[in-house]
Design an enzyme around this catalytic site. Structure first.
Site, PDB file in Angstrom:
ATOM      1  N   CYS A 138     -30.851 -45.297 -23.197  1.00 38.18           N
ATOM      2  CA  CYS A 138     -31.905 -44.404 -22.743  1.00 38.18           C
ATOM      3  C   CYS A 138     -32.317 -44.915 -21.371  1.00 38.18           C
ATOM      4  O   CYS A 138     -32.637 -46.092 -21.237  1.00 38.18           O
ATOM      5  CB  CYS A 138     -33.084 -44.444 -23.715  1.00 38.18           C
ATOM      6  N   ASN A 164     -27.297 -41.864 -27.623  1.00 43.46           N
ATOM      7  CA  ASN A 164     -27.292 -40.558 -28.291  1.00 43.46           C
ATOM      8  C   ASN A 164     -27.061 -40.763 -29.778  1.00 43.46           C
ATOM      9  O   ASN A 164     -26.464 -41.766 -30.182  1.00 43.46           O
ATOM     10  CB  ASN A 164     -26.135 -39.698 -27.760  1.00 43.46           C
ATOM     11  N   HIS A 218     -30.473 -32.014 -28.973  1.00 45.93           N
ATOM     12  CA  HIS A 218     -29.922 -33.208 -28.312  1.00 45.93           C
ATOM     13  C   HIS A 218     -30.895 -34.360 -28.567  1.00 45.93           C
ATOM     14  O   HIS A 218     -32.018 -34.340 -28.064  1.00 45.93           O
ATOM     15  CB  HIS A 218     -29.810 -32.885 -26.815  1.00 45.93           C
ATOM     16  N   ARG A 233     -20.195 -37.600 -20.628  1.00 47.33           N
ATOM     17  CA  ARG A 233     -21.250 -37.438 -19.626  1.00 47.33           C
ATOM     18  C   ARG A 233     -22.482 -38.269 -20.014  1.00 47.33           C
ATOM     19  O   ARG A 233     -22.712 -39.322 -19.461  1.00 47.33           O
ATOM     20  CB  ARG A 233     -21.604 -35.937 -19.489  1.00 47.33           C
ATOM     21  N   ASP A 234     -23.234 -37.828 -21.009  1.00 48.25           N
ATOM     22  CA  ASP A 234     -24.499 -38.511 -21.314  1.00 48.25           C
ATOM     23  C   ASP A 234     -24.249 -39.926 -21.813  1.00 48.25           C
ATOM     24  O   ASP A 234     -25.008 -40.846 -21.501  1.00 48.25           O
ATOM     25  CB  ASP A 234     -25.285 -37.724 -22.367  1.00 48.25           C
ATOM     26  N   HIS A 273     -31.703 -38.627 -28.933  1.00 47.75           N
ATOM     27  CA  HIS A 273     -31.360 -40.036 -28.710  1.00 47.75           C
ATOM     28  C   HIS A 273     -31.974 -40.840 -29.850  1.00 47.75           C
ATOM     29  O   HIS A 273     -33.092 -40.559 -30.276  1.00 47.75           O
ATOM     30  CB  HIS A 273     -31.893 -40.510 -27.350  1.00 47.75           C
TER      31      HIS A 273
HETATM   32 ZN    ZN Z   1     -29.403 -37.327 -23.367  1.00 46.18          ZN
END
Ligand code: ZN
Length: 314
Positions: A242, A251, A209, A16-17, A211
């Site tokens: 990002c 990430n 979470h 996903r991310d 980055h």
């Molecule tokens: Zn994120």
């Protein structure tokens, strides 16, 4: 043992991310292979997709197809990210998602830009999505986006994030996550926020979470764990950039986090060799070198290390 912390739970967020912040569109088949490889490497919580408007996030347009292809596993939690009730209904309707992840935003600037809600509205929506998950027999959790800084409104007060966490906790999520959406956090800020949030939400676990936009990702993970966070989001290869810093690192990389924690005596349940193999595979799929450092260097000690290496090692 170096610390008293013996284990940390990892959540694989690359499907996903990771992918959402990559320019290159990836087929459903490759997404499912990514998920299968994550399972093989030991991942037991995976953020598999998000149920958002495909016009806004074309990379996630195949959310239903991804869910239909998920291996049936009783020992795995598949997480679907949702921003509104419509997304929650879609996620629940797949019958394959175990947990809904809602997103509350620490500032009005990002909240309005990202999901058309003020920060306060986003807290109410997150609570209502958690309750929808529970009503459907799923679990729910929420992430507080931009917990360490906002691309629109700048600095974010620790007190504001703590207040939001306490409000969300009233909906009985399984955990609350603090997200450094734009990668501006530093370890001191992380330690302070994690411990204050923990004090405000009692027994509820804190997930983090990060980055690695500015190179503080691993230091932030370490600071968060020492301050009491129990779960860490990471993305294989450090996939994903990002959205507010084109070209920046993504990430924190799963293999980098796993290397650091396992070497420190903290078990993650993941197999580093398999993660490195997965990094090579994913680099081929994405047709680029992924930012993860352990993906390049390998683990330590290496089983085939030469005993009498004559290279200049100074
Ligand atoms: Zn994120």
């Amino acid at each position: 043992m170096y610390t008293e912390i013996s284990a940390v739970e990892m959540v694989e967020v690359s499907p996903r991310d990771g992918l959402q912040n990559e320019k290159r569109a990836i087929s459903t088949a490759y997404k499912l292979e990514l998920i299968n490889r994550a399972l093989e490497s030991g991942a037991r919580r995976i953020e598999v997709t998000s149920f958002v408007n495909p016009k806004a996030v074309p990379q996630m347009a195949d959310a239903d197809e991804v869910c239909a292809g998920l291996p049936e596993r009783d020992d795995v939690t598949y997480i679907g990210l949702v921003m509104n009730q419509r997304g929650a209904d879609r996620a629940i309707a797949t019958g394959r998602i175990d947990q809904l992840g809602a997103v509350a935003v620490s500032t009005d600037g990002l909240g309005i830009a990202n999901q058309g809600q003020t920060s306060e509205e986003s807290v109410e929506v997150a609570k209502s999505l958690i309750r929808s998950a529970q009503a459907a027999g799923l679990t729910g959790q929420a992430t507080i986006a931009a917990s360490f800084g906002c691309p629109f409104d700048g600095e974010v007060a620790v007190d504001r994030v703590v207040e939001m966490a306490a409000q969300i906790a009233a909906a009985n999520p399984v955990e609350i996550a603090l997200a450094d959406t734009i990668g501006v956090g530093n370890p001191a800020h992380v330690a302070s926020l994690v411990s204050k949030v923990k004090a405000a939400i009692g027994e509820l676990p804190v997930r983090v979470h990060f980055h690695n936009t500015r190179g503080t990702g691993l230091a932030n993970v370490w600071a968060a764990i020492l301050a009491g966070a129990t779960t860490v989001d990471a993305s294989i290869g450090g996939l994903g950039g990002c959205p507010f810093a084109p070209g920046a690192a993504g990430n924190v990389a799963t293999e980098d986090v796993v290397y650091m924690l396992e070497r420190a005596g903290i078990s993650t349940g993941l197999d580093l060799d398999k993660l490195i193999e997965m990094n090579r595979w994913l680099g081929g799929v994405m047709e680029k070198d992924l930012p993860a450092m352990v993906g390049k260097a390998g683990g330590f000690p290496q089983p085939d290390a030469k005993q009498n290496d004559e290279r200049n090692v100074a």
